[in-house]
Scaffold this active site. Sequence first.
Site, PDB file in Angstrom:
ATOM      1  N   ASP A  49     -19.625  47.230  10.540  1.00  0.00           N
ATOM      2  CA  ASP A  49     -20.801  46.614  11.165  1.00  0.00           C
ATOM      3  C   ASP A  49     -20.389  45.555  12.198  1.00  0.00           C
ATOM      4  O   ASP A  49     -21.251  44.996  12.886  1.00  0.00           O
ATOM      5  CB  ASP A  49     -21.789  46.064  10.130  1.00  0.00           C
ATOM      6  CG  ASP A  49     -21.198  44.980   9.256  1.00  0.00           C
ATOM      7  OD1 ASP A  49     -19.999  44.676   9.383  1.00  0.00           O
ATOM      8  OD2 ASP A  49     -21.957  44.419   8.423  1.00  0.00           O
ATOM      9  N   GLU A 120     -20.392  44.763   1.143  1.00  0.00           N
ATOM     10  CA  GLU A 120     -19.804  43.445   0.890  1.00  0.00           C
ATOM     11  C   GLU A 120     -20.279  42.897  -0.447  1.00  0.00           C
ATOM     12  O   GLU A 120     -21.405  43.151  -0.871  1.00  0.00           O
ATOM     13  CB  GLU A 120     -20.211  42.471   2.013  1.00  0.00           C
ATOM     14  CG  GLU A 120     -19.621  42.828   3.355  1.00  0.00           C
ATOM     15  CD  GLU A 120     -19.937  41.801   4.442  1.00  0.00           C
ATOM     16  OE1 GLU A 120     -20.487  40.716   4.135  1.00  0.00           O
ATOM     17  OE2 GLU A 120     -19.635  42.099   5.615  1.00  0.00           O
ATOM     18  N   GLU A 187     -10.670  40.250   3.035  1.00  0.00           N
ATOM     19  CA  GLU A 187     -10.733  39.668   4.392  1.00  0.00           C
ATOM     20  C   GLU A 187     -10.517  38.154   4.341  1.00  0.00           C
ATOM     21  O   GLU A 187     -11.073  37.454   3.487  1.00  0.00           O
ATOM     22  CB  GLU A 187     -12.095  39.982   5.049  1.00  0.00           C
ATOM     23  CG  GLU A 187     -12.199  39.347   6.447  1.00  0.00           C
ATOM     24  CD  GLU A 187     -13.348  39.890   7.302  1.00  0.00           C
ATOM     25  OE1 GLU A 187     -14.054  40.803   6.876  1.00  0.00           O
ATOM     26  OE2 GLU A 187     -13.504  39.365   8.423  1.00  0.00           O
TER      27      GLU A 187
HETATM   28  O1  KIV Z   1     -17.163  45.431  10.102  1.00  0.00           O
HETATM   29  C1  KIV Z   1     -15.936  45.508  10.086  1.00  0.00           C
HETATM   30  O2  KIV Z   1     -15.294  45.826  11.110  1.00  0.00           O
HETATM   31  C2  KIV Z   1     -15.245  45.222   8.851  1.00  0.00           C
HETATM   32  C3  KIV Z   1     -13.771  45.058   8.925  1.00  0.00           C
HETATM   33  C4  KIV Z   1     -13.451  43.838   9.656  1.00  0.00           C
HETATM   34  C5  KIV Z   1     -13.141  45.112   7.579  1.00  0.00           C
HETATM   35  O3  KIV Z   1     -15.855  45.095   7.848  1.00  0.00           O
END
Ligand code: KIV
Length: 281
Positions: A49, A120, A187
């Site tokens: 996202d 998440e 992350e």
């Molecule tokens: O949205 C994204 O690109 C992500 C990555 C940074 C893991 O969730």
Amino acid sequence: MSHQHQTRRITVPEIKAHKGATPVVCLTCYHAHTARLLDAHVDVMLVGDSLGMVMHGLENTLGVTLEMMITHGKAVMRGSQRALVVVDMPFGTYEESPEVAFRNAARVIQETGCTAVKLEGGSRMAQTVTYLTQRGIPVMGHIGLTPQGINVAGGFRTVGRSAEEWPAIEADAKTLADAGAFAVVLEGMAEPLAARITAAISIPTIGIGASPACDGQVLVMEDMLGLNPHPPKFVREYASLGPAIEAAVKAYAADVRSRSFPGVENVYPMKKAGSVGPGGV
Ligand code: KIV
């Protein structure tokens, strides 16, 4: 195994088998042309996202919709045939209940043809992860710095730099693994915590700003290609496409203004006399 000749998609069990072995190679991808370029070289393409900022100029990921994710997910699937494609569940489409999450994740899977979704959250999402996994939707977890939580956290903050934070984050990772997630993104996490989690759980950890201790790495493709004027510290730039694109556009603009583009090689000549009848094109 030769990556170049495999044309079926990499599977979820194959990604799980990377645990403690060769690191999982993952990049974000949002569109068909780049999917084609990445396909032979990465194990996982993440339609993240982050496309809200990268593709649509949003300030954060909160305005990303399921429709946006599906549109980009379809493009990446059309451009690839080998890598496992994971599509992010955007904010507001999965937190409410396992049932809502299933309905929206099923749409993503059915409409894009991708293999898995990412969402998440740690322990609070465990029930949903189990619900989806048991109903045929593989789930990648995402803990540590979770960009969809920006308003609660008050900004983007690296986690685990003081040891008091560790137990809760370790519990998040273990709970997600026990709930059936096939991998988990860590992350913005201090290295010792990422190493501890990686040693403690049976599924691959995929790091972004979480050190080489993880079982794999992911970066936003545009960051590693040098398209982000302010890349985060954890990014290594493998190309400088930003300056290269700007130089190319500047040269094009000069050529158009001086009428040196298009050149003779770019112009359609008339057909030879007699080869086109009246009304022909
Ligand atoms: O949205 C994204 O690109 C992500 C990555 C940074 C893991 O969730």
